[in-house]
Design a protein around this motif. Sequence first.
Motif, PDB file in Angstrom:
ATOM      1  N   PHE A 108       3.074  14.515  -1.277  1.00 17.24           N
ATOM      2  CA  PHE A 108       3.704  14.395   0.036  1.00 17.24           C
ATOM      3  C   PHE A 108       4.929  13.493   0.024  1.00 17.24           C
ATOM      4  N   ASN A 109       5.349  13.095  -1.184  1.00 11.84           N
ATOM      5  CA  ASN A 109       6.503  12.215  -1.308  1.00 11.84           C
ATOM      6  C   ASN A 109       6.322  10.989  -0.412  1.00 11.84           C
ATOM      7  N   TRP A 110       5.141  10.446  -0.462  1.00 12.13           N
ATOM      8  CA  TRP A 110       4.788   9.298   0.386  1.00 12.13           C
ATOM      9  C   TRP A 110       5.132   8.017  -0.382  1.00 12.13           C
ATOM     10  N   PRO A 111       5.983   7.148   0.184  1.00 14.74           N
ATOM     11  CA  PRO A 111       6.476   6.004  -0.596  1.00 14.74           C
ATOM     12  C   PRO A 111       5.460   4.868  -0.706  1.00 14.74           C
ATOM     13  N   GLY A 112       4.407   5.061  -1.477  1.00 13.66           N
ATOM     14  CA  GLY A 112       3.354   4.059  -1.567  1.00 13.66           C
ATOM     15  C   GLY A 112       3.368   3.309  -2.886  1.00 13.66           C
ATOM     16  N   GLU A 130       7.523  -3.873  -0.081  1.00 17.39           N
ATOM     17  CA  GLU A 130       8.145  -2.672   0.492  1.00 17.39           C
ATOM     18  C   GLU A 130       7.168  -1.497   0.554  1.00 17.39           C
ATOM     19  N   ARG A 131       6.353  -1.421  -0.495  1.00 19.36           N
ATOM     20  CA  ARG A 131       5.511  -0.232  -0.627  1.00 19.36           C
ATOM     21  C   ARG A 131       4.103  -0.399  -0.062  1.00 19.36           C
ATOM     22  N   LEU A 132       3.665  -1.627   0.042  1.00 17.63           N
ATOM     23  CA  LEU A 132       2.281  -1.872   0.436  1.00 17.63           C
ATOM     24  C   LEU A 132       1.922  -1.276   1.808  1.00 17.63           C
ATOM     25  N   PRO A 133       2.775  -1.453   2.843  1.00 15.17           N
ATOM     26  CA  PRO A 133       2.383  -0.917   4.161  1.00 15.17           C
ATOM     27  C   PRO A 133       2.088   0.577   4.118  1.00 15.17           C
ATOM     28  N   ALA A 134       2.926   1.340   3.404  1.00 17.19           N
ATOM     29  CA  ALA A 134       2.716   2.790   3.346  1.00 17.19           C
ATOM     30  C   ALA A 134       1.356   3.106   2.738  1.00 17.19           C
ATOM     31  N   THR A 135       1.028   2.380   1.656  1.00 14.19           N
ATOM     32  CA  THR A 135      -0.251   2.616   0.993  1.00 14.19           C
ATOM     33  C   THR A 135      -1.421   2.255   1.901  1.00 14.19           C
TER      34      THR A 135
END
Lengths: 329, 429
Positions: free
Chosen positions: A276-280, A95-100
């Motif tokens: 930035f509240n970035w879901p990584g 779930e989190r990998l793409p954002a990172t």
Amino acid sequence: MSYAKFLVKRILQGVFVVWGVVTVTFALRAAAPGDPVNLIVDPGASPELREQIRREVGLDQPLYVQYLEYLQGLVVGDLGFSYQSRRDVSIMIAERLPATLELAIAATIVAVVIAIPLGVVSATRRHEPADYGATLFSLVGISTPNFWLGIMLILVLSVQIGLFPVSGRPVSFTDAVVSLVTTGYAHDLVTWLRHIALPAITLGTYFTALITRLTRSGMLDELGKPYVTATEAKGLPGVLIRYKHVLRNTMIPIVTVLGLQLGTLIGGAVITEAVFNWPGLGSRLISAIYAVDWPLIQGIIIVIGVGFVCINILVDSIYAYLNPRVTDE
Amino acid sequence: MSESTEALLRVEGLSTRFFTEQGQVNAVSDLDLRIDRGDVYGIVGESGSGKSVTARSIMDLIESPGEITSGEIWYRNGELAAAVEDDHGHAVDGSFVDLLEIPERVRRSLRGTSFSMIFQDPESSFNPSLTVGEQLAEAVEVQRRASANPRSTRARTRSEEYSLGSFVLSTMLPSKRYVSEESRERAISLLELVGIPDPVERADEYPHEYSGGMLQRAMIAQALAGEPDLLIADEPTTALDVTIQAQILDLLDELKRETGMTILLITHNLGVIARMCDRVGVMYAGEIVERGTLADVFDDHVHPYTHGLLGSIPDVERAGGRLEPIPGNVPSLLDREMGDRCRFADRCPKAMEDCLSHPPEVDAEGSDHHAVRCVLAERSYDESRALPDDYFGEPDRPAEAVDEPQSDDEPLPAERTQPTLEDAGGDGS
């Protein structure tokens, strides 16, 4: 040694390194104090329930069996269950990998696109205003802390001017591309770009500054070498001397640093993600550490390790392409 | 020897200076040089005597903080003269063009096609990350593009430089590459010409896969790619093994006979000079102190420095005997430390009171070309007018004998660590 053989060798080495990462994190978990069952059940649970859970999770087995089972699961992509949320660790990571990855790659692109031309200009116009500007920029960039820069960018560009959104990631890059292809509207892509712009700049600034400096000093070094004079003597146009010869050789050390930095960005964007509240992945790792959620911690560390290894193999193969002497040695 | 005595290049009053933090360094001072078409002209001198700077001044390879401060370099090229006459009439004299008076762009366009250069250390003079074939093909391409237009020289002097845009395009479209397929093929035949076996395979190899001698051959091939009027060879054999040195000299000799090209050969090795050259100039401290034919310089030399140089050569027949190196070191070329005297006076065994003023160049006995910058050309040594030994401060180290020099690589006294110039790229010496 041929290029293919070189690559195979590097991949085998990479597998070995990943195995090392797995073993070390497993050993850390085993050595960590406290009964893992306490982390799963309520403190007031009955001893029977505890034993049942211990068996279900496999914690009653001897350590080497647990280790082998973990390795076995790993081969098919099973990283176990999160103690805290009872969900599949591999899904939680996926779930989190793409954002990172989006953020890391965007920051790298920002860095490369700005830093390399800046470094080249700086080196070829040494002691001119452009050089002083670039040097000042890289000095400021290297010494500005990420969290401060992020907050300042939000304050000025988002809150006051309203050019960019404050935070979040309402749409993923893949979804944005899919929507562009299916509907023909770039609206989602623009939204994505506007949201990633500030985090990418924040994360990329230090990186940009670093690469600018490396490009400048590397290019100056390279320009002083005898082969440059020899290339001038044969009458080759200046553009080809600067880019085909000098810049290409300058890129050899820069590619190495780029790879190492991209590796750290995957695991180390925690602060920027928080601002930035970035879901990584970084923010998930932090919350997993707070909750002592061992399977999740272990899983994320392994994924970061694999990422590092993959990037290094990529870097080495680019390096071998740029520097023909590598495959020979 | 030359079939005609037509001058190809006339250097007049050339001064090249370096403006360093320690002060102004007069690397080359008021130098005159005339190279005839088809000749091999040798410049010999110690490290730091300004020979390489002279070569680089002709090639327009002097970089900051260096600068050609005065002089004229007249190059005979009727086509070029016609092309630049309209815009730069003052730079044209008959079929001669003064290279220091034409725009930088035009001057640069002569590199490779009119002048090319072989450097001392082949291993550092090739880009390590491109194949030798590619680098040779670049040199061929420079020439091919220059002569693609029938009015080539005129076109060259006016055409646009290869732009960044064209380079970016070439990285994406193979058809837009700078180096054409014909040039690659020509590069292979050049490798064959200089005696490299399996040229097709060797063209795809990288410089580190070549031996030093092979790479020097490849560099010669590269220098020939543009069919230049003048080939400048700056210490072409210094970095090579003795056996390879002979092969490289043979190759140069052979190519010279085949193509009739003119060579300016720069070396510190008098053996190389004796073997290759028609004319010689002996350089000391930025000046030519003695010049003439081989016989003039080797047999009828007047200048005590030339005498000293010849005395420093190890000689098989005198084996066991002692060499006579020149005492002292190359003088400082810093402007403020250079007096207005003969620059060799402090090391000269025959220094007299007359040597305290800078001697003009005068004709000497021997051939018409023999000239020397020494008072001894006009009067003989007079011991009563000799300068006392300690005239120039503390006497320099005595002429201690050198027992067994390892080879003829370094027959001359070592360089002093002082702000003189890095000579000839430095690495190999």
